[in-house]
Write a protein that holds these residues in place. Sequence first.
Motif, PDB file in Angstrom:
ATOM      1  N   MET A  59      38.507  51.819 -22.933  1.00 39.11           N
ATOM      2  CA  MET A  59      38.188  52.961 -22.070  1.00 39.11           C
ATOM      3  C   MET A  59      39.108  54.141 -22.376  1.00 39.11           C
ATOM      4  N   ILE A  60      40.385  53.859 -22.541  1.00 40.08           N
ATOM      5  CA  ILE A  60      41.351  54.911 -22.863  1.00 40.08           C
ATOM      6  C   ILE A  60      41.036  55.523 -24.221  1.00 40.08           C
ATOM      7  N   THR A  61      40.721  54.683 -25.184  1.00 37.34           N
ATOM      8  CA  THR A  61      40.421  55.168 -26.531  1.00 37.34           C
ATOM      9  C   THR A  61      39.183  56.048 -26.530  1.00 37.34           C
ATOM     10  N   LEU A  62      38.123  55.625 -25.840  1.00 37.20           N
ATOM     11  CA  LEU A  62      36.919  56.469 -25.756  1.00 37.20           C
ATOM     12  C   LEU A  62      37.257  57.824 -25.158  1.00 37.20           C
ATOM     13  N   THR A  63      38.021  57.822 -24.081  1.00 38.45           N
ATOM     14  CA  THR A  63      38.397  59.074 -23.426  1.00 38.45           C
ATOM     15  C   THR A  63      39.199  59.966 -24.356  1.00 38.45           C
ATOM     16  N   ALA A  64      40.165  59.380 -25.045  1.00 38.60           N
ATOM     17  CA  ALA A  64      40.994  60.166 -25.963  1.00 38.60           C
ATOM     18  C   ALA A  64      40.167  60.759 -27.095  1.00 38.60           C
ATOM     19  N   LEU A  65      39.226  59.987 -27.621  1.00 33.72           N
ATOM     20  CA  LEU A  65      38.389  60.495 -28.713  1.00 33.72           C
ATOM     21  C   LEU A  65      37.512  61.651 -28.238  1.00 33.72           C
ATOM     22  N   VAL A  66      36.963  61.531 -27.034  1.00 33.04           N
ATOM     23  CA  VAL A  66      36.151  62.626 -26.484  1.00 33.04           C
ATOM     24  C   VAL A  66      37.038  63.843 -26.240  1.00 33.04           C
ATOM     25  N   ALA A  67      38.192  63.624 -25.613  1.00 31.83           N
ATOM     26  CA  ALA A  67      39.087  64.731 -25.257  1.00 31.83           C
ATOM     27  C   ALA A  67      39.546  65.510 -26.481  1.00 31.83           C
ATOM     28  N   ARG A  68      39.799  64.810 -27.551  1.00 32.81           N
ATOM     29  CA  ARG A  68      40.294  65.466 -28.760  1.00 32.81           C
ATOM     30  C   ARG A  68      39.176  65.888 -29.702  1.00 32.81           C
ATOM     31  N   GLY A  69      37.923  65.569 -29.343  1.00 36.11           N
ATOM     32  CA  GLY A  69      36.802  65.952 -30.190  1.00 36.11           C
ATOM     33  C   GLY A  69      36.713  65.154 -31.479  1.00 36.11           C
ATOM     34  N   HIS A  70      37.238  63.942 -31.461  1.00 40.43           N
ATOM     35  CA  HIS A  70      37.203  63.088 -32.652  1.00 40.43           C
ATOM     36  C   HIS A  70      35.901  62.287 -32.688  1.00 40.43           C
ATOM     37  N   HIS A  71      34.824  63.001 -32.841  1.00 38.42           N
ATOM     38  CA  HIS A  71      33.510  62.386 -32.775  1.00 38.42           C
ATOM     39  C   HIS A  71      33.229  61.465 -33.945  1.00 38.42           C
ATOM     40  N   GLU A  72      33.912  61.682 -35.068  1.00 39.24           N
ATOM     41  CA  GLU A  72      33.657  60.843 -36.244  1.00 39.24           C
ATOM     42  C   GLU A  72      34.049  59.381 -36.004  1.00 39.24           C
ATOM     43  N   GLU A  73      34.929  59.114 -35.050  1.00 37.25           N
ATOM     44  CA  GLU A  73      35.327  57.737 -34.749  1.00 37.25           C
ATOM     45  C   GLU A  73      34.705  57.205 -33.468  1.00 37.25           C
ATOM     46  N   LEU A  74      33.975  58.036 -32.753  1.00 35.15           N
ATOM     47  CA  LEU A  74      33.464  57.639 -31.447  1.00 35.15           C
ATOM     48  C   LEU A  74      32.461  56.493 -31.531  1.00 35.15           C
ATOM     49  N   ALA A  75      31.511  56.555 -32.444  1.00 30.82           N
ATOM     50  CA  ALA A  75      30.503  55.491 -32.545  1.00 30.82           C
ATOM     51  C   ALA A  75      31.175  54.146 -32.815  1.00 30.82           C
ATOM     52  N   MET A  76      32.148  54.145 -33.710  1.00 31.53           N
ATOM     53  CA  MET A  76      32.867  52.913 -34.031  1.00 31.53           C
ATOM     54  C   MET A  76      33.527  52.344 -32.781  1.00 31.53           C
ATOM     55  N   HIS A  77      34.124  53.206 -31.956  1.00 29.53           N
ATOM     56  CA  HIS A  77      34.824  52.719 -30.773  1.00 29.53           C
ATOM     57  C   HIS A  77      33.874  52.432 -29.614  1.00 29.53           C
ATOM     58  N   VAL A  78      32.682  52.985 -29.620  1.00 25.35           N
ATOM     59  CA  VAL A  78      31.666  52.555 -28.646  1.00 25.35           C
ATOM     60  C   VAL A  78      31.280  51.113 -28.956  1.00 25.35           C
ATOM     61  N   ARG A  79      31.043  50.814 -30.220  1.00 24.67           N
ATOM     62  CA  ARG A  79      30.720  49.430 -30.611  1.00 24.67           C
ATOM     63  C   ARG A  79      31.896  48.502 -30.297  1.00 24.67           C
ATOM     64  N   ALA A  80      33.127  48.980 -30.550  1.00 22.55           N
ATOM     65  CA  ALA A  80      34.312  48.185 -30.233  1.00 22.55           C
ATOM     66  C   ALA A  80      34.410  47.932 -28.725  1.00 22.55           C
ATOM     67  N   ALA A  81      34.094  48.937 -27.938  1.00 22.85           N
ATOM     68  CA  ALA A  81      34.138  48.788 -26.478  1.00 22.85           C
ATOM     69  C   ALA A  81      33.175  47.693 -26.016  1.00 22.85           C
ATOM     70  N   ARG A  82      32.018  47.627 -26.617  1.00 22.73           N
ATOM     71  CA  ARG A  82      31.063  46.559 -26.277  1.00 22.73           C
ATOM     72  C   ARG A  82      31.649  45.198 -26.640  1.00 22.73           C
ATOM     73  N   ARG A 116      23.234  56.621 -29.849  1.00 21.86           N
ATOM     74  CA  ARG A 116      22.866  56.144 -31.192  1.00 21.86           C
ATOM     75  C   ARG A 116      23.549  54.824 -31.502  1.00 21.86           C
ATOM     76  N   ALA A 117      24.837  54.738 -31.208  1.00 22.24           N
ATOM     77  CA  ALA A 117      25.603  53.509 -31.488  1.00 22.24           C
ATOM     78  C   ALA A 117      25.065  52.337 -30.669  1.00 22.24           C
ATOM     79  N   LEU A 118      24.740  52.588 -29.408  1.00 23.71           N
ATOM     80  CA  LEU A 118      24.218  51.518 -28.547  1.00 23.71           C
ATOM     81  C   LEU A 118      22.828  51.094 -28.975  1.00 23.71           C
ATOM     82  N   ASP A 119      22.015  52.044 -29.442  1.00 17.93           N
ATOM     83  CA  ASP A 119      20.677  51.717 -29.941  1.00 17.93           C
ATOM     84  C   ASP A 119      20.736  50.833 -31.173  1.00 17.93           C
ATOM     85  N   GLU A 120      21.820  50.947 -31.938  1.00 14.04           N
ATOM     86  CA  GLU A 120      21.979  50.139 -33.153  1.00 14.04           C
ATOM     87  C   GLU A 120      22.336  48.692 -32.854  1.00 14.04           C
ATOM     88  N   GLU A 121      22.734  48.411 -31.612  1.00 13.26           N
ATOM     89  CA  GLU A 121      23.132  47.033 -31.253  1.00 13.26           C
ATOM     90  C   GLU A 121      22.008  46.082 -31.480  1.00 13.26           C
TER      91      GLU A 121
END
Length: 121
Positions: A59-82, A116-121
């Motif tokens: 949860m913290i990592t997702l928030t930090a990625l959104v806050a900093r605009g690091h969208h290139e790693e967001l999909a990877m960490h959405v899958r990791a969060a699952r 998109r990341a969740l649809d790929e599950e």
Amino acid sequence: MSTYDDGMAVRREVLGDAHVDRAVAGTTAFTEDFQDLITRYAWGEIWTRPGLDRKSRSMITLTALVARGHHEELAMHVRAARRNGLTVEEIKEVLLQCAIYCGVPDANTAFRIAARALDEE
């Protein structure tokens, strides 16, 4: 086990073998020190600490990625969060919280990437 070995084990558990195998295979002489650094410190020192569970860390990592605009790693960490136990509903709530504290445009982008990341599950 060494910090590197601990980190690699956690990295594989959180990100999945396929992702880590691609990262390792793509390592060059130029990037090998960076791969070693993130494996030892991010994964071997921080993600292994007992103070927070992996779900909270995601949860913290997702928030930090959104806050900093690091969208290139967001999909990877959405899958990791699952993999770390977050439900789709919980990921949605994290992103809604981010809309208020990080900004609607960043959350809008995050929702698109996460969907998109969740649809790929």
